[in-house]
Design an enzyme around this catalytic site. Structure first.
Site, PDB file in Angstrom:
ATOM      1  N   CYS A 193       0.828  -1.211   0.000  1.00 26.32           N
ATOM      2  CA  CYS A 193       0.000   0.000   0.000  1.00 26.32           C
ATOM      3  C   CYS A 193       0.859   1.257   0.000  1.00 26.32           C
ATOM      4  CB  CYS A 193      -0.911   0.006   1.216  1.00 26.32           C
ATOM      5  SG  CYS A 193      -1.846  -1.507   1.447  1.00 26.32           S
ATOM      6  N   ARG A 209       1.982   1.325  -5.969  1.00 24.35           N
ATOM      7  CA  ARG A 209       2.148   0.502  -4.771  1.00 24.35           C
ATOM      8  C   ARG A 209       0.845  -0.182  -4.355  1.00 24.35           C
ATOM      9  NH1 ARG A 209       6.945   1.788  -1.790  1.00 24.35           N
ATOM     10  NH2 ARG A 209       6.001   0.612  -0.094  1.00 24.35           N
ATOM     11  N   TRP A 261      -3.609  -2.008  -1.405  1.00 22.91           N
ATOM     12  CA  TRP A 261      -3.477  -3.318  -2.042  1.00 22.91           C
ATOM     13  C   TRP A 261      -4.016  -4.313  -1.027  1.00 22.91           C
ATOM     14  CZ3 TRP A 261      -1.145  -8.100  -1.449  1.00 22.91           C
ATOM     15  CH2 TRP A 261      -1.018  -8.877  -2.603  1.00 22.91           C
ATOM     16  N   ASN A 315       0.140   0.504   6.236  1.00 20.00           N
ATOM     17  CA  ASN A 315       0.714  -0.440   5.287  1.00 20.00           C
ATOM     18  C   ASN A 315       1.300  -1.583   6.102  1.00 20.00           C
ATOM     19  OD1 ASN A 315       1.895  -1.785   3.174  1.00 20.00           O
ATOM     20  ND2 ASN A 315       3.533  -0.305   2.855  1.00 20.00           N
ATOM     21  N   GLY A 316       0.892  -2.824   5.793  1.00 17.82           N
ATOM     22  CA  GLY A 316       1.406  -3.970   6.529  1.00 17.82           C
ATOM     23  C   GLY A 316       0.283  -4.914   6.922  1.00 17.82           C
ATOM     24  N   GLU A 355      12.940 -14.761 -16.917  1.00 17.02           N
ATOM     25  CA  GLU A 355      12.538 -13.357 -16.788  1.00 17.02           C
ATOM     26  C   GLU A 355      11.570 -12.959 -17.896  1.00 17.02           C
ATOM     27  OE1 GLU A 355      12.352  -9.358 -15.442  1.00 17.02           O
ATOM     28  OE2 GLU A 355      12.709 -11.302 -14.505  1.00 17.02           O
ATOM     29  N   LYS A 415       7.729 -11.586 -17.269  1.00 13.19           N
ATOM     30  CA  LYS A 415       7.224 -10.308 -17.760  1.00 13.19           C
ATOM     31  C   LYS A 415       5.897 -10.491 -18.493  1.00 13.19           C
ATOM     32  CE  LYS A 415       8.949  -8.105 -15.769  1.00 13.19           C
ATOM     33  NZ  LYS A 415      10.020  -8.663 -14.984  1.00 13.19           N
ATOM     34  N   GLU A 437       3.104 -11.276 -15.988  1.00 14.88           N
ATOM     35  CA  GLU A 437       2.767 -10.154 -15.119  1.00 14.88           C
ATOM     36  C   GLU A 437       1.832  -9.150 -15.783  1.00 14.88           C
ATOM     37  OE1 GLU A 437       6.407  -9.193 -12.118  1.00 14.88           O
ATOM     38  OE2 GLU A 437       6.815  -8.883 -14.245  1.00 14.88           O
ATOM     39  N   HIS A 465      12.039 -33.329 -21.263  1.00 13.06           N
ATOM     40  CA  HIS A 465      11.643 -34.008 -20.025  1.00 13.06           C
ATOM     41  C   HIS A 465      10.245 -33.591 -19.573  1.00 13.06           C
ATOM     42  CE1 HIS A 465      15.617 -35.808 -19.339  1.00 13.06           C
ATOM     43  NE2 HIS A 465      16.076 -34.697 -19.892  1.00 13.06           N
ATOM     44  N   LYS A 509       4.154  -3.123  -6.510  1.00 11.56           N
ATOM     45  CA  LYS A 509       5.555  -2.914  -6.850  1.00 11.56           C
ATOM     46  C   LYS A 509       6.491  -3.456  -5.781  1.00 11.56           C
ATOM     47  CE  LYS A 509       8.984  -1.346  -9.257  1.00 11.56           C
ATOM     48  NZ  LYS A 509       9.346  -2.068 -10.473  1.00 11.56           N
TER      49      LYS A 509
END
Length: 612
Positions: A2, A27, A74, A100-101, A485, A489, A492, A508, A607
């Site tokens: 947040c 955020r 968030w 926040n938390g 990576e 991306k 996301e 495999h 983020k």
């Protein structure tokens, strides 16, 4: 997670806080809200959705307050809606809080407060905390500051909070544990925020709160104490960032701006450190610790997400150049194991924000074993920078897009510098190889810039594959972490399922997925695995897979056996990830935009992951 913004001073608080919330929306963007203290009344305005939805709700209101708190959420406890949005009132509506938390023991506290007659309106742990503070103040008859400290001694979890009271319109109280909080100091005014982005427009003088510290602004004065009332002298730092670095600068999204910033951000990561013409490599804060790194029995690298992928690249670099055993761990798993770590080991913690909760916990676990910890992060003054024994900033500049791009290349650049420096100190590379690598690193920004010449071609390929529901990314050696990576991306920001694999592992299991509808991205640059990767491509084509290959400029063979190619400049094999990742970032961006996604604020993601 947040975002927190608060202000106390002589300006109108609402427009300042609103602008700050927009800058912090990366955020958290499930909901937002603002509390203002005006005419001896505490008014809270909050709304599900983007900050723009809140702004629309308040359009035309005459909001004159000069003190206020704001929040972008968030969701953790309770679904995103108007009621669960912050700020929250206390039971008597004289107090308000942003947070926040996570308060882990909120349920037991809530049950006790319900027995006392408290009525809760939301499903959040945050509302429980402000009710708890109010209850303590009423029971003890003490000050609000004292009640905040007593409450925080009882709660379990992480928090960054700001509390405001009707009874004292000249006071704001803030505290932190495990979640970042920065205080901007102006002339007769103070700014509170989760990071410096809402503050930089007004002042460059800031104080970063440490864990268990409580900051009180009262009648224009700032004081900081810990939970046991021991006073500390605020350490004022100067912000290095400039306002233009947190603006879009004419780009449609922050993500594409940050992708195109990489020639500069990579250069900045080497600035003052790399002097290739003189054969010099200076790592500032790490120079005094190179002997420790050179003597290490083992290096353990911890990180999450993109930072973990950068750590995988570093594993190859340190093992190849410095001939030291390296293990790369997910910080989120490492912290809950009982890892075998010795005093002669070195832990390198990687985090863009410097606030990643799992990585911070991994650092504390490693420190308890007597291990030396080095940090690689981007944000000056961040928790990880302060928790580690030494380290190196990446100097990539603020990264606002939720999906990391320039953070990855900056981290790999700094880790490459570290590996080269350790190898030289140990004598595991020749002076000729050392000088060659310095010159090759110095050339990377220009090579990245050259990749951008293919942007229109990558955009055309992206248009073809907007239909896809799945992707596979394959690479070998140093290009395997790049495949991971690239897949991350795409997942996301486009919400397409994608998996990264070592190319040799395809047989495999994943080869069962290959058909004419399956796009397969190969990292197929000319390196020591080139012939092997060509064989893997042919295996996919034999099963009618559609292949996009990232190839070295001038390669004439692979274009004849695949569907699409994207060229990158010839690069030293050990530094290939710095250029081969760029087309994957662009491919993901263009696919996501064409699918109508919000690339800067993808659903369900934040983020900086400052809570578990």
């Amino acid at each position: 997670m947040c975002g927190i913004v608060a202000y106390i001073g002589n300006r109108k608080a609402y427009p300042l806080i609103l602008k700050g919330l927009k800058r912090l929306e990366y955020r958290g963007y499930d909901s937002s809200g603002i509390a203002l203290l005006e005419n001896n009344k505490l008014n809270i305005y909050k709304k599900k959705g983007k900050v723009a939805d809140l702004e629309g709700e308040l359009a035309g209101k005459d909001l004159q307050a000069t003190i206020g708190i704001g929040h972008t959420r968030w969701a953790t406890h309770g679904e995103p809606n108007d009621v669960n949005a912050h700020p929250h009132y206390s039971n008597n509506r004289k107090l308000s809080i942003i947070h926040n938390g996570i308060i882990e023991n909120y349920s037991s506290i809530k049950q006790n407060l319900i027995k006392k007659g408290h009525i809760f309106l939301s499903d959040t742990d945050t509302e429980v905390l402000i009710h708890f503070i109010e209850d303590i103040q009423w029971e003890t008859g003490g000050s609000l500051e004292s009640a905040v400290k007593l409450a925080l001694k009882e709660v379990v979890g992480a928090y960054a909070i700001v509390v405001m009271s009707v009874d004292n319109p000249r006071q704001l109280i803030a505290a932190r544990k495990g979640s970042p909080l920065v205080i901007g100091i102006g002339v007769d005014e103070y700014f509170f925020a989760s990071d410096a982005t809402p503050i930089i427009e007004y002042t460059k003088n800031v104080v970063y709160l440490d864990d268990y510290e409580v900051a009180v602004v009262n009648d224009g004065k700032l004081s900081i104490q810990n939970l046991d009332n021991t006073e500390t002298i605020p350490y004022i730092q100067k912000l290095e960032m400039e306002l233009d670095t947190i603006e879009k600068g004419g780009y449609e999204h922050f993500m594409i701006k940050e992708i195109f910033e990489q020639p500069r951000s990579i250069t900045d990561s080497m600035r003052g450190r790399l002097h290739a013409g003189e054969g010099q490599l200076l790592l500032g804060g790490l120079n005094n610790h190179l002997d420790n790194l050179a003597a290490a029995n083992r290096i353990v690298i911890v990180g999450c997400g993109t930072s973990w992928h950068a750590g995988l690249v570093a594993e190859y670099l340190f093992e190849e150049l410095a001939r030291v055993n390296v293990e790369v761990e997910y910080a989120s798993e490492f912290r809950y194991r009982n890892p075998v770590i010795n005093e002669n080991d070195i832990v390198i913690a990687i985090s863009q924000s410097g606030e990643t909760a799992d990585t911070l916990a991994a650092i504390e676990l490693a420190k308890s074993k007597g291990t030396t910890i080095f940090g690689v992060c981007n944000v000056v003054g961040s928790s990880i920078a302060r928790a580690t024994h030494a380290g190196a900033y990446t100097h990539a500049g603020p990264e606002i897009g939720v999906a990391s791009t320039k953070a990855f290349t900056a981290q790999v650049t700094v880790l490459a510098l570290m590996a080269i420096a350790v190898a030289k100190r140990k004598g595991t590379i020749s002076i000729e190889t050392y000088q060659e690598l310095l010159l090759e690193l110095e050339a990377i920004p220009a090579k990245v810039q050259k990749v951008f010449e293919n942007a229109s071609k990558i955009k055309e390929i992206a248009f073809i594959f907007t239909y896809a529901r799945n992707f596979i990314y394959l690479g070998r050696g140093l290009n395997f972490p790049v495949a991971l990576e690239g897949a991350l991306k795409l997942k996301e920001i486009s919400y397409i399922h994608a998996e990264g694999y070592p190319a040799a592992e395809m047989k495999h299991g994943p080869i069962a997925l290959i058909d004419e509808d399956m796009p397969v991205v190969f990292l197929a640059t000319k390196d020591s695995s080139y012939e092997k990767i060509v064989s893997n491509i042919q295996e996919v084509k034999a099963r009618k897979g559609r292949v996009i290959a990232i190839i070295t400029e001038g390669d004439t063979f692979i274009p004849g056996i695949v569907d699409f190619v994207i060229e990158v400049p010839k690069t030293h094999e050990l530094l290939t990830p710095l250029v081969s990742v760029i087309p994957l970032q662009l491919l993901s961006y263009y696919i996501a935009v064409m699918r109508g996604r919000n690339v800067d604020q993808p659903r369900n993601l934040a983020k900086s992951v400052t809570v578990e």
